[in-house]
Scaffold this active site. Sequence first.
Site, short mmCIF file in Angstrom:
data_model
loop_
_atom_site.label_atom_id
_atom_site.label_comp_id
_atom_site.label_asym_id
_atom_site.label_seq_id
_atom_site.Cartn_x
_atom_site.Cartn_y
_atom_site.Cartn_z
N TYR A 48 0.85 -1.20 0.00
CA TYR A 48 0.00 0.00 0.00
C TYR A 48 0.89 1.26 0.00
CZ TYR A 48 -4.42 2.47 0.69
OH TYR A 48 -5.52 3.26 0.53
N ILE A 66 -12.11 -3.46 -1.84
CA ILE A 66 -13.17 -3.72 -2.83
C ILE A 66 -12.52 -3.58 -4.21
CG2 ILE A 66 -15.36 -2.87 -3.79
CD1 ILE A 66 -16.00 -1.66 -1.06
N LYS A 77 -2.97 8.35 3.16
CA LYS A 77 -4.22 8.15 3.90
C LYS A 77 -4.07 8.59 5.37
CE LYS A 77 -7.01 6.34 0.77
NZ LYS A 77 -8.05 7.20 0.16
N LEU A 122 -11.32 0.37 -9.85
CA LEU A 122 -10.23 0.85 -10.73
C LEU A 122 -9.01 1.24 -9.89
CD1 LEU A 122 -9.80 1.47 -13.76
CD2 LEU A 122 -10.53 3.82 -13.26
P1 NAD Z 1 -12.15 4.48 -8.19
O1 NAD Z 1 -10.98 4.30 -9.10
O2 NAD Z 1 -13.46 4.09 -8.68
O3 NAD Z 1 -12.21 5.98 -7.64
C1 NAD Z 1 -11.07 6.81 -7.54
C2 NAD Z 1 -11.46 8.14 -8.14
O4 NAD Z 1 -10.41 9.09 -7.96
C3 NAD Z 1 -11.72 8.03 -9.65
O5 NAD Z 1 -13.01 8.51 -9.93
C4 NAD Z 1 -10.67 8.95 -10.25
O6 NAD Z 1 -11.12 9.59 -11.43
C5 NAD Z 1 -10.48 9.94 -9.11
N1 NAD Z 1 -9.27 10.74 -9.26
C6 NAD Z 1 -7.99 10.32 -9.36
N2 NAD Z 1 -7.17 11.38 -9.53
C7 NAD Z 1 -7.96 12.48 -9.53
C8 NAD Z 1 -7.71 13.87 -9.67
N3 NAD Z 1 -6.48 14.37 -9.86
N4 NAD Z 1 -8.77 14.73 -9.63
C9 NAD Z 1 -10.03 14.26 -9.46
N5 NAD Z 1 -10.32 12.95 -9.33
C10 NAD Z 1 -9.29 12.08 -9.37
O7 NAD Z 1 -11.75 3.62 -6.88
P2 NAD Z 1 -12.43 3.50 -5.43
O8 NAD Z 1 -11.81 2.29 -4.85
O9 NAD Z 1 -13.89 3.64 -5.51
O10 NAD Z 1 -11.80 4.74 -4.67
C11 NAD Z 1 -12.56 5.73 -4.00
C12 NAD Z 1 -11.93 6.04 -2.66
O11 NAD Z 1 -12.08 4.91 -1.80
C13 NAD Z 1 -10.42 6.33 -2.72
O12 NAD Z 1 -10.10 7.36 -1.82
C14 NAD Z 1 -9.83 5.01 -2.25
O13 NAD Z 1 -8.53 5.16 -1.70
C15 NAD Z 1 -10.84 4.65 -1.18
N6 NAD Z 1 -10.79 3.27 -0.73
C16 NAD Z 1 -10.87 2.25 -1.62
C17 NAD Z 1 -10.81 0.94 -1.18
C18 NAD Z 1 -10.86 -0.21 -2.15
O14 NAD Z 1 -10.46 -1.32 -1.79
N7 NAD Z 1 -11.35 -0.02 -3.36
C19 NAD Z 1 -10.70 0.67 0.20
C20 NAD Z 1 -10.64 1.73 1.11
C21 NAD Z 1 -10.69 3.03 0.63
#
Ligand code: NAD
Length: 256
Positions: A156, A192, A163, A195
């Site tokens: 990570y 989860i 984070k 992307l």
């Molecule tokens: P995702 O890829 O669907 O979403 C990430 C988003 O960040 C995308 O829509 C992307 O366009 C946007 N992004 C990236 N750079 C950017 C920029 N410069 N300006 C504006 N937008 C930008 O993936 P996700 O997993 O749904 O992620 C959403 C949040 O959840 C993130 O903060 C991620 O760290 C957090 N998260 C995800 C998980 C997991 O396992 N998927 C677990 C815990 C937390």
Amino acid sequence: MGNFQGKRGLILGVANERSIAWGIAQELHARGAELAFTYVNEAIEKRLRPLAAELGVTRMYPCDVQKDSDLDALKVSISQEWDGIDFVVHAIAYAEKEDMTCKIRDIRRSGFQLALDVSAYSLIGVCGRFAELLAARKGAVLSLTYLGAERVVPHYNVMGIAKAALEASVRYLAYDMGEQGVRVNAISAGPIKTLAASGIPHFKDMLNAFAEKAPLRRTVTQEDVAKAAAFFLSDDSLGVTGEISYVDAGFNIVGF
Ligand code: NAD
């Protein structure tokens, strides 16, 4: 169950139908919320358009959170439409693969700055732009974080450091904006497949180990996170701010 009739808000971070932000959008829409979306570039806009149409959302704005000009323009666009907002969902993170695969001691300065800027500072940048509109409706902000902020989760890497900064920002913003009745919280979600997650090396192993060890013996879903998000953004949690709350099937409580 939190009711969002008459409530409106902004969701940053829907990239496709797997996005955690998309799950949240569907849940809030189902409960009656009026939504606006942002997209980082044209490719994401293309994917977002049909999803937004599904919910009848027409307010969609470009916003690269690394650009102050985009954040300023977003504020202007939203202010022209709404005289106050009830919620903002910040679901944005990014780091270069190179800085997630290398040794921590080899993380490049530029990669560190990029990850921190997109994944942590952006929450501050967004809250700054929308503080007044949120205050007008005693609104709530919700961000997304991960256990890697507090514990070492191999692979990570720089995102864990980002984070940690994000979680501290949630607490400081909660203190700051609490004076105007605005709440700021974050959900620490279990892994989860999205992307963003596809950029994490060995993510599949992470999912498998998680499902084996978590007390609920399963991974979490978009829906799990979305329902908790609705709680933090609704009047059901009016006394809660500055919290980082796990939605992780209990994984964080397990030692060995
Ligand atoms: P995702 O890829 O669907 O979403 C990430 C988003 O960040 C995308 O829509 C992307 O366009 C946007 N992004 C990236 N750079 C950017 C920029 N410069 N300006 C504006 N937008 C930008 O993936 P996700 O997993 O749904 O992620 C959403 C949040 O959840 C993130 O903060 C991620 O760290 C957090 N998260 C995800 C998980 C997991 O396992 N998927 C677990 C815990 C937390």
